[in-house]
Motif scaffolding. Sequence first.
Motif, PDB file in Angstrom:
ATOM      1  N   ILE A   5     -18.422 -43.043 -12.972  1.00  0.00           N
ATOM      2  CA  ILE A   5     -18.540 -44.331 -12.295  1.00  0.00           C
ATOM      3  C   ILE A   5     -17.471 -45.271 -12.848  1.00  0.00           C
ATOM      4  O   ILE A   5     -17.427 -45.520 -14.058  1.00  0.00           O
ATOM      5  CB  ILE A   5     -19.933 -44.955 -12.498  1.00  0.00           C
ATOM      6  CG1 ILE A   5     -21.032 -43.923 -12.192  1.00  0.00           C
ATOM      7  CG2 ILE A   5     -20.093 -46.195 -11.640  1.00  0.00           C
ATOM      8  CD1 ILE A   5     -20.999 -43.357 -10.790  1.00  0.00           C
ATOM      9  N   LEU A   6     -16.630 -45.784 -11.966  1.00  0.00           N
ATOM     10  CA  LEU A   6     -15.486 -46.587 -12.375  1.00  0.00           C
ATOM     11  C   LEU A   6     -15.685 -48.065 -12.059  1.00  0.00           C
ATOM     12  O   LEU A   6     -16.346 -48.427 -11.079  1.00  0.00           O
ATOM     13  CB  LEU A   6     -14.224 -46.093 -11.673  1.00  0.00           C
ATOM     14  CG  LEU A   6     -13.842 -44.627 -11.898  1.00  0.00           C
ATOM     15  CD1 LEU A   6     -12.608 -44.278 -11.086  1.00  0.00           C
ATOM     16  CD2 LEU A   6     -13.612 -44.340 -13.375  1.00  0.00           C
ATOM     17  N   LYS A   7     -15.065 -48.891 -12.868  1.00  0.00           N
ATOM     18  CA  LYS A   7     -15.076 -50.336 -12.648  1.00  0.00           C
ATOM     19  C   LYS A   7     -14.234 -50.700 -11.435  1.00  0.00           C
ATOM     20  O   LYS A   7     -14.548 -51.628 -10.687  1.00  0.00           O
ATOM     21  CB  LYS A   7     -14.544 -51.040 -13.906  1.00  0.00           C
ATOM     22  CG  LYS A   7     -14.420 -52.536 -13.815  1.00  0.00           C
ATOM     23  CD  LYS A   7     -13.929 -53.111 -15.134  1.00  0.00           C
ATOM     24  CE  LYS A   7     -12.541 -52.607 -15.486  1.00  0.00           C
ATOM     25  NZ  LYS A   7     -11.999 -53.222 -16.722  1.00  0.00           N
ATOM     26  N   SER A   8     -13.147 -49.940 -11.215  1.00  0.00           N
ATOM     27  CA  SER A   8     -12.158 -50.306 -10.201  1.00  0.00           C
ATOM     28  C   SER A   8     -12.429 -49.716  -8.825  1.00  0.00           C
ATOM     29  O   SER A   8     -11.718 -50.019  -7.877  1.00  0.00           O
ATOM     30  CB  SER A   8     -10.768 -49.836 -10.655  1.00  0.00           C
ATOM     31  OG  SER A   8     -10.737 -48.425 -10.747  1.00  0.00           O
ATOM     32  N   ASP A   9     -13.439 -48.865  -8.714  1.00  0.00           N
ATOM     33  CA  ASP A   9     -13.651 -48.172  -7.442  1.00  0.00           C
ATOM     34  C   ASP A   9     -15.144 -47.982  -7.207  1.00  0.00           C
ATOM     35  O   ASP A   9     -15.870 -47.513  -8.097  1.00  0.00           O
ATOM     36  CB  ASP A   9     -12.955 -46.800  -7.477  1.00  0.00           C
ATOM     37  CG  ASP A   9     -12.740 -46.222  -6.082  1.00  0.00           C
ATOM     38  OD1 ASP A   9     -13.471 -46.615  -5.157  1.00  0.00           O
ATOM     39  OD2 ASP A   9     -11.852 -45.364  -5.928  1.00  0.00           O
ATOM     40  N   VAL A  10     -15.592 -48.338  -6.016  1.00  0.00           N
ATOM     41  CA  VAL A  10     -17.012 -48.165  -5.704  1.00  0.00           C
ATOM     42  C   VAL A  10     -17.354 -46.691  -5.506  1.00  0.00           C
ATOM     43  O   VAL A  10     -18.513 -46.294  -5.613  1.00  0.00           O
ATOM     44  CB  VAL A  10     -17.400 -48.952  -4.430  1.00  0.00           C
ATOM     45  CG1 VAL A  10     -17.252 -50.432  -4.659  1.00  0.00           C
ATOM     46  CG2 VAL A  10     -16.542 -48.513  -3.232  1.00  0.00           C
ATOM     47  N   LYS A  11     -16.349 -45.877  -5.231  1.00  0.00           N
ATOM     48  CA  LYS A  11     -16.578 -44.454  -5.032  1.00  0.00           C
ATOM     49  C   LYS A  11     -16.430 -43.715  -6.359  1.00  0.00           C
ATOM     50  O   LYS A  11     -15.387 -43.782  -7.001  1.00  0.00           O
ATOM     51  CB  LYS A  11     -15.586 -43.892  -4.014  1.00  0.00           C
ATOM     52  CG  LYS A  11     -15.802 -42.440  -3.662  1.00  0.00           C
ATOM     53  CD  LYS A  11     -14.780 -41.988  -2.627  1.00  0.00           C
ATOM     54  CE  LYS A  11     -14.991 -40.511  -2.295  1.00  0.00           C
ATOM     55  NZ  LYS A  11     -13.968 -40.042  -1.301  1.00  0.00           N
ATOM     56  N   PRO A  12     -17.472 -42.998  -6.832  1.00  0.00           N
ATOM     57  CA  PRO A  12     -17.356 -42.286  -8.106  1.00  0.00           C
ATOM     58  C   PRO A  12     -16.406 -41.092  -8.001  1.00  0.00           C
ATOM     59  O   PRO A  12     -16.151 -40.572  -6.917  1.00  0.00           O
ATOM     60  CB  PRO A  12     -18.796 -41.824  -8.382  1.00  0.00           C
ATOM     61  CG  PRO A  12     -19.428 -41.741  -7.043  1.00  0.00           C
ATOM     62  CD  PRO A  12     -18.800 -42.815  -6.213  1.00  0.00           C
ATOM     63  N   VAL A  13     -15.894 -40.667  -9.151  1.00  0.00           N
ATOM     64  CA  VAL A  13     -15.039 -39.485  -9.228  1.00  0.00           C
ATOM     65  C   VAL A  13     -15.905 -38.296  -9.606  1.00  0.00           C
ATOM     66  O   VAL A  13     -16.651 -38.343 -10.586  1.00  0.00           O
ATOM     67  CB  VAL A  13     -13.925 -39.682 -10.276  1.00  0.00           C
ATOM     68  CG1 VAL A  13     -13.155 -38.392 -10.495  1.00  0.00           C
ATOM     69  CG2 VAL A  13     -12.987 -40.796  -9.843  1.00  0.00           C
ATOM     70  N   LEU A  14     -15.812 -37.223  -8.829  1.00  0.00           N
ATOM     71  CA  LEU A  14     -16.571 -36.001  -9.104  1.00  0.00           C
ATOM     72  C   LEU A  14     -15.647 -34.951  -9.688  1.00  0.00           C
ATOM     73  O   LEU A  14     -14.570 -34.684  -9.155  1.00  0.00           O
ATOM     74  CB  LEU A  14     -17.221 -35.468  -7.823  1.00  0.00           C
ATOM     75  CG  LEU A  14     -18.287 -36.347  -7.176  1.00  0.00           C
ATOM     76  CD1 LEU A  14     -18.798 -35.707  -5.901  1.00  0.00           C
ATOM     77  CD2 LEU A  14     -19.443 -36.579  -8.140  1.00  0.00           C
ATOM     78  N   SER A  15     -16.064 -34.343 -10.791  1.00  0.00           N
ATOM     79  CA  SER A  15     -15.266 -33.304 -11.432  1.00  0.00           C
ATOM     80  C   SER A  15     -16.163 -32.136 -11.819  1.00  0.00           C
ATOM     81  O   SER A  15     -17.270 -32.336 -12.333  1.00  0.00           O
ATOM     82  CB  SER A  15     -14.573 -33.857 -12.679  1.00  0.00           C
ATOM     83  OG  SER A  15     -13.807 -32.847 -13.330  1.00  0.00           O
ATOM     84  N   LEU A  16     -15.679 -30.934 -11.563  1.00  0.00           N
ATOM     85  CA  LEU A  16     -16.450 -29.736 -11.878  1.00  0.00           C
ATOM     86  C   LEU A  16     -16.264 -29.394 -13.350  1.00  0.00           C
ATOM     87  O   LEU A  16     -15.398 -28.604 -13.727  1.00  0.00           O
ATOM     88  CB  LEU A  16     -16.004 -28.564 -10.992  1.00  0.00           C
ATOM     89  CG  LEU A  16     -16.854 -27.300 -11.094  1.00  0.00           C
ATOM     90  CD1 LEU A  16     -18.286 -27.576 -10.680  1.00  0.00           C
ATOM     91  CD2 LEU A  16     -16.272 -26.197 -10.235  1.00  0.00           C
TER      92      LEU A  16
END
Length: 245
Positions: free
Chosen positions: A172-183
Amino acid sequence: MNILQCIAVDDEPLALGLVCAFIDKTPFLNLAGRYSSAVEALEAIHQQQVDLIFLDIQMPDLTGIELARIIEKSGNQGPRIIFTTAFNQFALDGFRVDALDYLLKPFNYEEFLKAASKGKAYVELVQRAANVATPPEMKEDYLFLKVEYQLVRIAYDDILYIEGLKDYVKVILKSDVKPVLSLTSLKSLEEKLPSAKFMRVHRSFIVNLDKIGAVTKNTIQIGTVTIPVSDQYKENFSQFLSKWM
């Protein structure tokens, strides 16, 4: 131009010949070996530099997935893998062993070149990172995460918290409402993050300590999100809180 040392592994002679022909046709690839079994390929990897493997999945004795897991467990910066297979049901397995790409047979040279170019870009990125000297007074303030088939740079200060899911982590990022998903696993990510800035507070959560807005005995507030602190991690968190008091 960086020349990548490649090997091709396939128990089907026609498929192996096609991949080798494509490698020979590509200026930035050099065919360092061709093998009809993953066992032979494993021996070659231990004996010479290999940057990229074009690897069939379904083979006797040792499958491509099994070979990839052996390479992954070696702990070293091993060669990257591009799977070549006629069966698309193996795509998720390939992603789980950190494959660089996945070519579904029959594929043409354009598709091959696109996958090979990912290998070239990845190797160049790793080399640039290794060649950049960091001044003693400066420390890295970011990490790279594998997101789909690319590496994404994420600043530590941009991370609010990280949630572990079944096969992924959600950043969950401060700069983006969309989270980053990583395997990747939460444990693996925990080992990469600086302990002075990040803390595991639950089997499913890592928090950025600088982003904590409020705390109770069993919870942490980051923005509008309440994150639980489990008993397993409560002692470490209590030590951190003692610095606030």
